[in-house]
Design an enzyme around this catalytic site. Structure first.
Site: not given
Length: 369
Positions: A87, A186-188, A324
């Site tokens: 991340s 939180y959203s990728n 990350g």
């Protein structure tokens, strides 16, 4: 990164630390590298195959390693190891997006629909800002993918995913919150869309733009965006995933990184990541007003802005950066705002336990003395 360690599949992660007042930064009165090495050894003892760290402070640069680079060997972790930084890629992608804003080619309040018509439901209400600060309400596509040790997870090892495929998996689920902009989740998925928006604006892929705008100018020679390549170039430790309920580990160093995309595919080193965050926080990549946007919380009580997170150490020092998780590699890169003190840690987990506490103890020692 908590989601992968807890779910054993997430390729990127959120930082969820309660906000705290800014405090004057404090550097150690004298370098205590022996104690730093001890704390790094404790990280490995807590549940890592190998780990490495680079600390930059008033005493110079210190690099340490612990554990092994490969299970069932005595091979030391290379001090200049490359690793999948997960991340932390988000901060690179966010920087490129904000550079396009600075150039007047994109606006933070542009709706997704304006750039990617029909890509997501209610795209006219979700803005670029919402994607950057995780308030879009879009379901995280990583939650739709199989987790180890299921055979389905291993079947996807070499699969090339497209952003459209992954976004489609996300939007098949209802929003996590309403309306957009109201709640941090939180959203990728949002960063896949940002990568596509960069391509729409520039005519080049987000990877090409990160390379052109950040990696080459900063001479980050050990940093790359691999695209579909499963390899990690240069020296690196091996990474593993559990394949049985008993925790038996499989070497998963090589894998197709398209599943992580614009939110998590980057490969880097501790040195290069420290260089990147120093350039960012010193306004070499963005003008001050956009850096201020980057460090403004999305939602009251959160410590995440536009692709950049912050936390406060036990001695009251506020540090900025990102962590990350690329499944087989976990990393943390943080810096004081004046960049006089920087720490980047990377490790290969063995999934025996959550390593956050051990890493936090190391970061506190490195920043507080």
């Amino acid at each position: 990164m908590k989601q992968v360690l807890q779910a054993l599949v997430t390729a990127t992660t959120a930082l969820a630390v309660l906000a705290a007042p800014t405090a004057a930064t404090a550097a150690p009165k004298e370098a205590d590298r022996v104690e730093l090495q001890r704390r790094l050894d404790q990280v490995v003892a807590a549940g890592a195959v190998g780990a490495l760290v680079e600390v930059r402070d008033e005493h110079g640069v210190w690099r340490g390693t612990s554990g092994v680079a490969e299970l069932n060997t005595t091979r030391a972790v290379p001090v200049h190891s490359r690793f999948r930084a997960g991340s932390i890629t988000k901060t690179f992608t966010a920087t490129v997006v904000l550079q396009l804003v600075a150039e007047g080619r994109l606006q933070l309040d542009d709706p997704v629909e304006a750039w990617l018509p029909g890509a997501v439901p209610d795209g006219h209400r979700i803005t670029v800002r919402h994607l950057l600060n995780h308030t879009s309400g879009l379901y995280d596509y990583l939650r739709t993918l199989p987790m180890p040790p299921s055979p389905e997870f291993l079947n996807n090892r070499w699969r090339t995913w497209t952003p459209d495929e992954l976004v489609a998996r996300a939007v098949a689920n209802p929003p996590t919150s309403e309306p957009p902009g109201s709640t941090f989740a939180y959203s990728n998925t949002g960063y896949l869309l940002l990568g596509q928006i960069v391509e729409q604006v520039t005519g080049r892929s987000y990877g090409e733009e990160i390379e052109r705008r950040i990696i080459r100018p900063l001479r980050m020679h050990s940093t790359s965006l691999p695209g579909t390549s499963p390899r990690i170039p240069g020296p690196h430790p091996r990474g593993y995933v559990p394949i049985t309920q008993d925790g038996d580990l499989l070497d998963y160093t090589q894998m197709n990184p398209t599943v992580m995309g614009a939110g998590g595919e980057i490969i880097s080193t501790t040195t290069d990541l420290n260089r990147f965050f120093a350039a960012l926080l010193n306004e070499h990549l963005l003008p001050r007003h956009l850096l201020d946007e980057m460090t403004t919380p999305a939602v009251q009580g959160r410590t995440y802005g536009l692709g950049l997170a912050w936390r406060v150490t036990t001695c009251g020092t506020r540090i900025y950066g990102h962590d990350g998780d690329a499944l087989t590699y976990q990393s943390w890169a943080f810096s004081t705002q004046d960049t006089h003190h920087q720490v980047t840690v990377a490790l290969t987990p063995d999934f025996r336990s959550d390593l956050d506490d051990a890493v936090n103890t190391l970061l506190d020692k490195a920043f507080c003395g």
